[in-house]
Design an enzyme around this catalytic site. Structure first.
Site, PDB file in Angstrom:
ATOM      1  N   HIS A  83      42.661  44.781  45.391  1.00  0.00           N
ATOM      2  CA  HIS A  83      43.973  44.351  45.354  1.00  0.00           C
ATOM      3  C   HIS A  83      44.794  44.535  44.183  1.00  0.00           C
ATOM      4  O   HIS A  83      44.567  43.981  43.146  1.00  0.00           O
ATOM      5  CB  HIS A  83      44.365  42.870  45.912  1.00  0.00           C
ATOM      6  CG  HIS A  83      43.583  42.364  47.070  1.00  0.00           C
ATOM      7  ND1 HIS A  83      43.045  41.365  47.364  1.00  0.00           N
ATOM      8  CD2 HIS A  83      43.801  43.226  48.245  1.00  0.00           C
ATOM      9  CE1 HIS A  83      42.818  41.372  48.775  1.00  0.00           C
ATOM     10  NE2 HIS A  83      43.102  42.475  49.142  1.00  0.00           N
ATOM     11  N   GLU A  88      46.131  42.013  41.569  1.00  0.00           N
ATOM     12  CA  GLU A  88      45.147  41.199  40.744  1.00  0.00           C
ATOM     13  C   GLU A  88      44.490  41.387  39.470  1.00  0.00           C
ATOM     14  O   GLU A  88      43.509  41.841  39.285  1.00  0.00           O
ATOM     15  CB  GLU A  88      44.244  40.821  41.806  1.00  0.00           C
ATOM     16  CG  GLU A  88      44.666  40.134  43.187  1.00  0.00           C
ATOM     17  CD  GLU A  88      43.767  39.901  44.264  1.00  0.00           C
ATOM     18  OE1 GLU A  88      44.226  39.347  45.247  1.00  0.00           O
ATOM     19  OE2 GLU A  88      42.807  40.401  44.141  1.00  0.00           O
ATOM     20  N   HIS A 140      38.407  38.906  42.387  1.00  0.00           N
ATOM     21  CA  HIS A 140      39.899  39.193  42.850  1.00  0.00           C
ATOM     22  C   HIS A 140      40.359  37.986  41.948  1.00  0.00           C
ATOM     23  O   HIS A 140      39.869  37.352  41.105  1.00  0.00           O
ATOM     24  CB  HIS A 140      39.745  38.670  44.343  1.00  0.00           C
ATOM     25  CG  HIS A 140      39.374  39.715  45.389  1.00  0.00           C
ATOM     26  ND1 HIS A 140      40.408  40.098  46.098  1.00  0.00           N
ATOM     27  CD2 HIS A 140      38.248  40.062  45.626  1.00  0.00           C
ATOM     28  CE1 HIS A 140      39.836  41.045  46.747  1.00  0.00           C
ATOM     29  NE2 HIS A 140      38.409  40.919  46.712  1.00  0.00           N
ATOM     30  N   GLU A 144      36.941  34.703  42.655  1.00  0.00           N
ATOM     31  CA  GLU A 144      38.628  34.499  42.599  1.00  0.00           C
ATOM     32  C   GLU A 144      38.664  33.896  41.133  1.00  0.00           C
ATOM     33  O   GLU A 144      38.205  32.754  40.671  1.00  0.00           O
ATOM     34  CB  GLU A 144      38.956  33.689  43.738  1.00  0.00           C
ATOM     35  CG  GLU A 144      38.518  33.788  45.054  1.00  0.00           C
ATOM     36  CD  GLU A 144      39.819  35.113  45.727  1.00  0.00           C
ATOM     37  OE1 GLU A 144      40.782  35.250  44.675  1.00  0.00           O
ATOM     38  OE2 GLU A 144      39.697  35.360  46.767  1.00  0.00           O
TER      39      GLU A 144
HETATM   40 ZN   LIG Z   1      42.232  39.767  46.475  1.00  0.00          ZN
END
Ligand SMILES: [Zn+2]
Length: 1123
Positions: free
Chosen positions: A802, A805, A899, A984
């Site tokens: 992504h 990010e 992420h 994350e």
């Molecule tokens: Zn992500």
């Protein structure tokens, strides 16, 4: 009479707990039934009825609502309604009896959702209207009727029935001009009027001019109520408006009659005491709701950046069996995105045990896998030669990564099947020649935009800089004319850069501006960027200071919303477009003294338009993801020409997420070129008055229901001649990655560290997607050592799928640097494992300043089930490589995809567990016999001990249906990798551990990358090192803290915001409780109506008096007429 006395004594005994073996509810039940029966039986006997009513009131006033609900279930509402009709329809009603009945009807009916219908059946509707009409001059009685009407009107059909019998008009006429008398009755009138405003009745109220009438009343009451004694009345009127604006016709009328202007005006004159604060809050909600939807000031919602995708017929040739890929050309993406957004919150656990445990078949022919053998260079490398060379003291001839790049580009193209090959070639040619531009030649002409002021300040580089600017301008003209400016610029630029570095350069680990520049010239962007953003070029070091989360200023959102409303009302805004990606004349505007200058045509930049709305306030619109019309959240742009020491307000007006960490202490980051040249190249958390709220903008086309959110923040710049950069988070460009990998490659001790950079495949626009292999060189050339190398388990790490990010890239940077370092743990890990790292799965997205997708308009982390080889090549080949590893018996021991998480704090892992998923979903599937290796928790447990940024409590191991096509779940399921994770990282900061209260910066992100490597020790035989002193020392914890324990993290996202981000039609001060309070107050004051209770007191002794004294502190208002 005797019966009542007995009943009362009986009841008093119950209530004073003389029979403790009975529960409260049993007591209540027993007596309730008797009372309601009694009420019906003795309806004729006034005194008995009165006594029963009093007993009933006592009973219902104490204890919980359960008594009332029990009574309702036993037909209590009907009994009371019958009593009401019986007593109310007498020619001359006895109000001593009727009044308590009315209050009880209101009290019980308020909890009875069927009360409207029951009242209609009992014939109580017309009766209550008649009673009201007959008692207009009698405030207390009128109020009782109005409370009952409020309760009845909760049923839409009843509200309609009341209105059709002139109820609306009768009640409207009860609302007087400003007075200080009978405020309670007036309030009841207004609330009853509001209660009647169902959608049908709103139209009728509008047509009768009641909306403008109410507005006039509000204005008058507000202006005359200087002592703030009529707050309740004003609040009740606002409640009416909230009901009115719920319908389109009501809202239009409200706006056209000057409702917004009036409310705005009144909020300006409100003082800030708590009561008035409620009025302001309610008014602001109303105004936000009523502001007309305004399309974004753009020509189109579509991104300015458009990249032609490979055509459909190519796809048909190649993957004829795969029909889904064709949809990509349509508007599927928008739908998918909406789904993905909503699914973020869904509780969509996979509960089908078969599906959870089933391993799907290979998604491609098996004979396509051997092509990936090239990505295991450690297996075929001639260490013999290398060892000999290093023993001779010469550096081994490990191929330079750039050569490798070229070689691998060809390799990966050749490795397609024949049919695919042509498709890829035509695509690649199409993409590179037609649309994306490499910056190679253009950079020579022009490297920085709007920096000359600063560069001039340095005498040594001044002249050169000025010349460069001249060159830059001419280069630009050429750019625009024919995209060919190779001839310009020449050596000025490199001289300027050299001088800059010589004079101002700071030694930044693993960063080198010239290497960055060289990497950037090879980067291909859709618009063909020719300018470098200074921070990426120059580099950054994390701030040495702690950066605590920003405190939220009280009522900041209200203040910002009011400023927005002011724009709607006044025309004194400037509304001057000062920057527009689509308008060349505005991309490079001449310096204007009164406006900031914006720029974002550089890697990762994505400002689309800037509009100066006030002298020091700008609306900013972000560019949608390339080829898309949405996904805006990430931002990165340059700003200059500022006045120092003046607060500038910035509003990013097309954010999409419904909440943001910006409401919970997060600040944007700012980089000052002036500071950088003064030796402080730092991205710093900056900005005050930050808040994130829903605004009144909607897309240019598309649904009016789609709404945007404003991120607003205020920046005060320090220097006059500065160029600053503002971003959502610490930027990390694709060029930065390439430069970093090259520097890492140069830095490693090649006799010890095997470091190889290769290209997994080219992206859609022809950039290379790198893959790095890191492991230890074998200690000797003996077979045993070479054999051990071949047996080392693989650890596969990926990140930045992504593009928004960037935090994930910084974590990856930490991982890469640690694994290449001389640290003994790094050496131990290299000797144990082979690391396969794909640090940027979505280079095109990153380069073009996108937030979520790839040029194919897909969220690449939803493509892992069946990735399209043409449209999602990086995923297709990464998955192919994983399949290959599996096919040679080297499936990764750990897979982790890094992420960033926009709604949570801390860093945490998502993993996969069948047992936990079934357990969490409450599945009845018998899973006691199900065997599952608990090893998936090992890494999280280790991180909990050693990584201060990590929050164990935020981890979860659920397998969600909506995430079934993510890397984590596919790698777990299809490749059987037990330890398959998403890691994350917060954008904001920490609410636990030793970093609690701080915002995250690149230091902590990089540390997390290192700590993740440390945690892998937990998978080795020698886990002692994991808990040894050396790791803990890494953290600088001080001597007393030996162990990091995470705690107190929210299971869910953030708690609701102090101020509502969404606006609702509910008036904040007026919930159902308010009516209940009114009813109770009236009941407590009932003795003001007559001497009823005094008569009773002889019989019941002191009990009742005590009861009422406790209960009725409110003085009763004057007992006079309403008007
Ligand atoms: Zn992500």
């Amino acid at each position: 009479m005797i019966t009542v006395c007995l009943l009362r004594r009986h009841l008093t005994a119950y209530l004073t707990c003389q029979q403790p073996y009975l529960t409260v509810d049993m007591r209540a039940k027993a007596s309730d039934i008797k009372i309601t029966q009694y009420l019906n039986k003795n309806a004729g006997d006034a005194e008995s009825t009165l006594n029963v009513l009093n007993v009933l009131e006592e009973l219902l006033s104490s204890g919980t609502d359960r008594r009332i609900h029990y009574m309702i279930s036993q037909g209590g509402s009907e009994s009371l309604l019958n009593a009401l009709v019986k007593n109310g329809s007498r020619f001359i009603p006895n109000y001593t009896i009727l009044l308590p009945i009315l209050y009880l009807v209101a009290k019980v009916g308020h909890k009875d959702c069927g009360i409207g219908k029951k009242a209609e059946e009992a014939g109580a509707i017309l009766l209550i209207l008649n009673l009201l009409k007959n008692n207009i001059q009698h405030a207390r009685r009128a109020e009782a009727c109005l409370l009952v009407i409020q309760v009845f009107a909760t049923s839409v059909s009843t509200a309609k029935l009341i209105a059709s019998n002139q109820g609306l008009d009768i009640i409207y006429n009860l609302i007087p001009n400003y007075t200080t008398k009978n405020l309670q009755t007036i309030k009841a009138s207004i609330n009853a009027f509001a209660a009647l405003l169902s959608s049908d009745n709103i139209s009728s109220a509008v047509s009768k001019g009641y909306v403008s009438g109410l507005l006039l009343l509000y204005e008058e009451w507000h202006s005359k109520d200087t002592k703030h004694s009529a707050i309740d009345i004003l609040q009740a009127l606002l409640n009416c408006f909230h009901k009115i604006v719920r319908s389109a016709v009501g809202r239009d009328t409200f706006v056209s009659q000057g409702g917004i202007r009036l409310l705005y005006h009144t909020t300006q004159t409100c003082s800030l005491n708590i009561c008035q604060g409620l009025l302001v809050e309610s008014s602001v909600q109303l105004m936000r709701w009523c502001l007309p939807k305004t399309p974004l000031p753009l020509r189109s919602d579509q991104s300015v950046y458009c990249f032609p995708l490979p055509r459909r017929h190519h796809l048909l040739d190649v993957v004829a069996s795969d029909d889904t890929s064709g949809e990509i050309a349509g508007d599927k993406m928008e739908k998918d995105y909406q789904e993905a957004q909503s699914k973020d919150y869904d509780d969509d656990l996979e509960t089908d045990l078969k599906k959870l445990c089933l391993r799907p078949p290979l998604d491609r022919p098996k004979d396509l896998l051997p092509q990936y053998s090239r990505l295991c260079p450690e297996l075929s490398h001639d260490f013999l030669e290398q060892l000999e060379l290093s023993s001779q003291g010469r550096s081994p001839s490990s191929s330079s990564s750039d050569d490798e790049t070229e070689k691998c580009n060809n390799l990966s193209l050749h490795s397609f099947r024949r049919g695919e090959k042509s498709a890829v070639f035509s695509k690649t040619e199409n993409g590179t020649s037609g649309q994306t531009k490499s910056a190679a030649s253009l950079f020579k002409a022009k490297d920085f935009y709007s920096h000359t002021g600063i560069l001039n300040s340095s005498a040594e580089v001044g002249t050169k800089a000025r010349e460069t600017r001249k060159e830059a301008k001419s280069g630009l003209t050429n750019d625009q004319q024919n995209n060919k400016s190779e001839g310009n610029g020449k050596s000025y630029n490199s001289t300027m850069i050299d001088s800059l570095i010589d004079i101002h350069g700071v030694d930044i680990p693993y960063h080198e501006p010239r290497t960055y520049h060289a990497a950037a010239t090879k980067t291909k962007s859709v618009p063909g960027f020719t300018t470098l953003a200074f921070p990426d070029f120059w580099g950054q070091v994390p701030s040495p200071e702690n950066e605590p989360m920003a405190p939220r200023k009280l009522n900041i959102q209200r203040q910002k919303v009011l400023e927005d409303i002011q724009r709607f009302l006044k025309t004194d805004t400037i509304n001057k477009v000062v920057f527009d990606l689509e308008d060349d004349s505005l991309q490079f505007p001449p310096d204007k003294p009164d406006s900031l200058r914006f720029f974002s045509s550089f890697e990762c930049g994505n400002l689309r338009k800037a509009i100066q709305v006030r002298r020091y306030e700008y609306d900013l619109i972000l560019n949608a993801d390339a080829n898309c019309s949405q996904h805006t959240q990430w931002f990165y742009f340059e700003v200059s020409n500022m006045v120092p020491d003046v607060p500038y307000r910035f509003n990013i007006i097309n954010c999409e997420k419904s909440n943001s960490q910006f409401n919970y202490g997060m600040q944007p980051v700012l980089y000052s070129v002036q500071d950088a040249l003064n030796g402080k190249p730092q991205w710093l958390r900056t900005g005050t008055e930050i808040c994130y709220f829903r605004n009144y903008f909607c897309p240019v086309r598309g649904s009016q229901k789609t709404t945007f959110y404003t991120l607003t923040f205020t920046i005060t710049f320090k220097y006059k001649e500065d160029v600053c950069y503002l971003a959502y988070h610490y930027p990390y460009t694709y060029s930065a990655l390439r430069a970093h990998l090259n520097l890492l490659h140069r830095s490693v001790a090649s006799s010890k560290v095997f470091f190889r950079q290769q290209i997994i495949c080219p992206t859609l626009s022809g950039n290379s997607c790198p893959v790095v292999t890191i492991t230890a060189c074998p200690p000797s050339k003996c077979d045993k050592d070479l054999h051990q190398l071949g047996k080392r388990p693989c650890i596969v790490l990926t990140s930045r799928v992504h593009p928004g990010e960037s935090n994930a890239s910084w974590v990856m940077k930490g991982t890469l640097e640690f694994l290449c370092s001389n640290d003994p743990i790094a050496q131990a890990l290299r000797e144990t494992f082979v690391f396969k790292i794909i640090p940027m799965l979505n280079p095109d997205g990153v380069i073009n300043g996108m937030n979520r997708c790839d040029l194919s308009r897909e969220d690449l982390n939803r493509q892992w089930c069946k990735p399209d080889p043409i449209l999602c090549p990086t995923i297709y080949h990464t998955k192919g490589f994983l399949y290959y590893l599996n096919s040679i018996g080297r499936a990764p021991l750990v897979f982790c995809d890094y992420h960033g998480h926009s709604r949570k704090k801390n860093v945490f892992l998502y993993g996969c567990s069948v047992k936990e998923t079934l357990w969490q979903s409450g599945s009845t599937v018998e899973n006691a016999g199900l065997k599952e290796d608990p090893g998936y928790r090992t890494i999280a447990k280790a991180l909990d001990r050693i990584a201060p940024a990590f929050s164990f409590n935020s981890c979860n191991y659920m397998v969600e249906k909506s995430r079934s096509a993510t890397a984590r779940i596919v790698v777990w399921k299809e490749l059987g990798v037990l330890r398959s994770y998403t890691m994350e990282s917060t954008y904001n900061g920490f609410d636990q551990g030793i970093y609690k209260g701080l915002q995250i910066n690149t230091r902590e992100l990089e540390e997390m990358g290192m700590k993740f490597c440390h945690s892998l020790l937990s998978l080795t035989i020698d886990t002692k090192a994991l808990y040894g002193k050396s790791l803990i020392n890494h953290m600088n914890l001080g001597q007393n803290i030996l162990d990091h324990k995470s705690h107190n993290s929210f299971e869910d996202d953030e708690p609701p915001c102090v101020e509502e981000i969404e606006y609702s039609t509910e008036s904040p001060g007026l919930k159902g409780d308010d009516l209940e309070l009114d009813i109770n107050r009236c009941m407590a004051n009932i003795d003001a109506e007559g001497s009823t209770k005094r008569q009773m007191s002889g019989e019941i002794g002191g009990y009742y008096q005590t009861f009422t004294t406790v209960k009725s502190p409110t003085p009763s208002p004057d007992n006079a007429g309403v008007h």
